[in-house]
Scaffold this motif. Structure first.
Motif: not given
Lengths: 359, 266, 291
Positions: A199, A205-206, B84, B88-93, B96, B100-101, B150, B157, B164-165
């Motif tokens: 992860r 990457r993102d 942010f 600033e999220l992880f777009e291609r995930a 969940l 978890l990150v 995405m 979002r 996530r925080a």
């Protein structure tokens, strides 16, 4: 449409989310195990070839697809893995030790190289790794006492538990050996993806900024990704060299690295399935083309293979940037949601470019 | 002792002084709001706390630890999480996976354990998942659990970023404009959440916000910044009455308040 | 004496690298993409010229053929932009890297199919005669390469500093959206940039073909031009030329003084060293990126 009834977190953590997927992949493995009884040795060696490409592709996929760092220089690490494995065997180690050791050493060397190189972004990284691949070609010639230089070297015989594994004598043994390696590498990849490290790769990457804000050491993570990627690709390189039987500087040119990158693009960037689909395309393209050129004489032009490959790639980049696997996902979604699938469900978001440049 | 303390912090970009001799302290359990017109240096303060920027002088401590000794990725270890301004999220995930990150600072498994999914891996993953599910339930994100970022709308979002925080179980939560771009109902939700985050979870909140309505309702203490300098500090009502603040807002702020949707970059 | 000879031949080669590097920089400056097919554009330009001029192809007069070849390549660059590159508008750089690499493969294939895989010489009026400078000999072709390159770099530089189109190109590279709001037709500008860089590649190709034989894999010298562009700091036109000269001059000296086998490594080793220690080139003023 299938529903997943989840009763425990383990459903999401374990390898197969439900019985159906377990059954599908189990059946696939059963077919793969039974394949030597169903096919002649020519076709079997073609399938072995596909799996070898897939191993190398999985390595690059981990770096480019999952961690988002482009490399045009992975041929260097294929060469490294191959020559390391051969030299370790000449030094007296059995294949079963030399092969994984070659992978680990390639990974460590890759991680060392990564430390300065990965400070570069995007295009600069691509150029630096490309230079690395070209330097390696020349180094193979220069270091001839270990590599055999231009004359190349013959792969030592592979002995596993006292049985010789020889492509010509017992192709089915070669096949099973490669299958086992592919399965192990794929399992490692899947395990990483369901763990914090995998992860973290995707996070880097993102968005590097928010990865840092979540406590991920970006440069360390990239270095680990590069090392792992090089190690796996090194295993692929060793298999490729040993499968060919002999190898020299021409075996591992930078074009091989570019082919590898193109392969994962065609297969589907960021998907494990993509590495396999891409490997099928790249391994069977020459055969497919020769069938075409045998029938259509006009097309019998030298260099057609690379030309066709370039054309296929342009097609994919423009019309199907998610590759073959992405296309499959779309088709599957369409059927699952029928008749409610919308056209723009997978549409790329277009945005104006904002400079990442310093000046 | 205060949880977070900034003492005489100054930051310069080239010739521009973005933050000028700022001293502030956030007490444990407070909701502390930074307000001020655009370009006042609010986000810059955040970026200094997350160590993306290094001040030229002054000190920043968190629970007695010198933050300036740490790299950005070592800050979350202390229990500081942030969102942010421009998501600033992880777009291609999936949602969940994003949450978890957020658990990354609690990672205890080694690379080898993860590669073969042995040892602590199973139990750790279950524990991470359990923690994440609590946040999902708290913020009502069940419907989006397996959706990719995405395709998600802006309001969701924003909540995912908050989630996530929170997933990292922080002691201090930095919220950069939590309500910007949200509808009236969404802002209302955000208000209850911030209240609950403080009351139920006992997390200290430091936020940057333009919406004075929200600030007035949730915050214990407000600090107004302009041109990198402290204008006023006190309760929301006190700060809003302060003549210097009124002048800053009417002088330059009246325009920038309407333009704030575009926002500065992080 | 020998030093001067090595220097001169290095300079002439370096100019060709510099010209290709100029093409990279031009596209990078204007669209923030890197054209990995620039070397193949050069090769194609050379072959288009050979096809027009050489007697067993069309046999057109050299000086008439030059503008024709430039026109053909310019049109090709523009067409490639509107057909292929425009559909990647706003996509990430990696997609463009892969697209241009594939484009290089396709170009190489077509060039091989049309003109064959044997090395060909351009029947160029520049290919006759030598000039003596001091004790060293320089061929007329090499001299022409140096002069044309210097003139071209100066005029391009002026183009970016002075003309409206040049400024528009710079603006649209730095922030496409802002440029668009300012009334710059971003897409058309991008097309013009690709046309211009294809023309540059064609000039480089003509000069390269005047110096010696060309075959379809000639495009691979594009990789050396990368080294040139990187040394010069990717965003700078004069930097690209100087980078090209540095790479060009190092090569013959490395060939003379290093043991054989090591000498061809020189440009790539320098490339990697520059990327690691001065990632923004030798001539750039570095500032850190704002987060």
């Amino acid at each position: 449409m299938r529903f997943h009834f989840k009763t425990s977190y383990d459903h999401d953590i374990r390898l197969f989310p439900d019985w159906w997927t377990f059954f599908v992949y189990g059946a696939l493995l059963a077919v793969m195990v039974a394949l030597p009884f169903l096919m002649d040795s020519f076709f079997l060696s073609e399938v072995t070839n596909v799996m070898i490409w897939a191993v190398a592709g999985l390595g690059l996929m981990l770096l480019t697809g999952t961690t988002g760092q482009v490399s045009l220089g992975h041929s260097a690490f294929m060469a490294l893995g191959c020559y390391l494995c051969a030299n370790l065997m000449f030094a007296g180690l059995p294949f079963l030790i030399a092969f994984p050791l070659a992978g680990i050493l390639t990974g460590l060397i890759g991680a060392l190289i990564a430390v300065p190189v990965l400070r570069l972004h995007g295009v600069y990284l691509a150029i630096a790794t490309l230079a690395l691949a070209i330097i390696t070609e020349d180094l193979i010639v220069i270091l001839r006492q270990w590599t055999g230089g231009v004359n190349g070297m013959f792969a030592p015989d592979i002995m596993i538990f006292g049985t010789e594994v020889n492509r010509w004598v017992n192709p089915e043994y070669w096949y099973y050996m490669t299958l086992a390696i592919v399965v192990i590498v794929t399992l490692i990849y899947v395990n990483l993806l369901r763990s914090p490290l995998g992860r973290a790769f995707a996070a880097v990457r993102d968005s590097e900024v928010s990865a840092q804000a979540m406590g991920i050491d970006v440069s360390r993570t990239k270095t680990i990704a590069f090392g792992l990627s090089c190690g796996i690709t090194g295993l692929g390189g060793a298999l490729m060299g040993f499968f060919a039987g002999a190898f020299n500087n021409e075996t591992f040119t930078f074009l091989l690295a570019i082919q590898l990158l193109m392969m994962i693009v065609v297969g589907g960037m960021g998907f494990i399935h993509g590495a396999f689909l891409g490997a099928i395309v790249i391994a069977f393209l020459p055969q497919g083309l020769s069938i075409v050129t045998d029938n259509v004489r006009v097309l019998n032009i030298p260099g057609l293979e690379f030309g066709a490959f370039g054309a296929i790639l342009i097609f994919f980049i423009i019309f199907e940037p998610m590759g073959l696997y992405g296309r499959w996902l779309k088709i599957r979604t369409w059927f699952e949601l029928f008749p409610f699938a919308r056209r723009d469900m997978f549409r790329r978001q277009k945005s104006y470019l904002k400079t990442e440049r310093v000046r | 002792m205060s949880l977070l303390e900034l003492k005489n912090v100054t930051l310069k970009f080239g010739g521009v002084t973005a933050v000028n001799d700022l001293t502030m302290s956030v007490e444990e359990g407070q909701v502390f709001a930074l307000v001020g017109p655009n370009g006042a240096g609010k986000s810059t303060v955040f970026n200094m706390i997350s160590r993306f920027y290094t001040p030229v002088s002054g000190s920043i401590t968190f629970d007695g630890e010198d933050l300036l000794q740490r790299k950005p990725d070592r800050v979350p270890q202390l229990g500081i999480a942030r969102t942010f301004q421009n998501i600033e999220l992880f777009e291609r995930a999936t949602v969940l996976q994003n949450l978890l990150v957020g658990r990354h600072r609690h990672r205890r498994t080694t690379m080898l354990e993860e590669m073969f999914f042995v040892g602590r891996s199973w139990n750790e993953e279950r524990a991470h998942r359990h923690a994440v599910e609590e946040v999902i339930e708290f913020l009502d994100l069940q419907a989006y659990r397996d959706k990719y970022i995405m395709g998600l709308p802006y309001g969701v979002r924003k909540v995912v970023e908050l989630a996530r925080a929170l997933a990292s179980k922080p002691r201090l939560l930095l919220l950069d404009e939590p309500a910007s771009g949200l509808s009236v109902e969404e802002t209302q939700d955000m208000r209850w959440w911030i209240d609950d985050i403080r009351r139920q979870m006992g997390i200290t909140v430091l936020m940057v916000e333009h919406d004075m309505g929200l600030v007035g309702k949730v915050s214990d203490r407000v600090l107004a910044l302009d041109g990198g300098k402290k204008l006023a500090e006190g309760t929301a009502a006190e700060v809003q009455k302060d003549p210097k603040v009124i002048q800053a807002y009417l002088g330059t702020g009246a325009i920038s308040k309407t333009a704030s949707a575009g926002g500065e970059r992080v | 004496m020998e030093f001067l000879q090595l220097l001169l031949s290095g300079l002439a080669n370096g100019c060709v690298y510099g010209l290709i590097a100029l093409g990279f920089v031009l596209i990078y400056k204007a669209t923030e993409a890197v054209n990995f097919a620039q070397g193949d554009f050069m090769m194609l330009g050379a072959f288009v010229m050979i096809g027009l001029v050489n007697s067993h192809f069309l046999g057109i007069n050299f000086w008439i053929a030059v503008p024709l070849a430039l026109l053909i390549m310019g049109a090709l660059g523009y067409l490639l932009d509107i057909t292929l590159l425009r559909s990647l508008f706003g996509q990430n750089q990696v997609a463009i890297v892969i697209l241009t690499i594939s484009l290089g493969f396709v170009i190489r294939f077509f060039a091989g199919a049309i003109w064959g895989h044997e090395p060909l010489n351009l029947q160029s009026p520049l290919a006759l005669g030598d000039v003596r400078i001091g004790g060293a000999v320089i061929s007329l072709a090499d001299l022409a390469v140096i002069i044309v390159t210097v003139l071209l770099t100066i005029s391009l530089w002026q183009f970016f500093q002075r003309t409206k189109l040049g400024l528009a190109m710079q603006a649209s590279s730095q922030n496409q959206m802002a440029a668009y709001y300012m009334g710059i037709p971003v897409k058309r500008v991008q097309g013009a940039v690709w046309a211009l860089s294809a023309i540059l590649a064609c000039i480089a190709g003509i000069l390269y073909a005047s110096k010696g034989a060309v075959d379809v894999s000639a495009g691979f010298i594009g990789i050396k031009a990368f080294a040139a562009a990187v040394i010069g700091g990717f965003g700078s036109l004069p930097g690209a030329l100087i980078g090209g000269l540095i790479v060009g001059v190092i090569e013959p000296f490395a060939g003379r003084y290093l043991p054989s086998g090591y000498s061809q490594l020189a440009p790539y080793v320098i490339l990697i060293l520059v990327l690691i220690f001065r990632p923004h080139g030798l001539f750039a003023q570095v500032r850190t990126k704002k987060v």
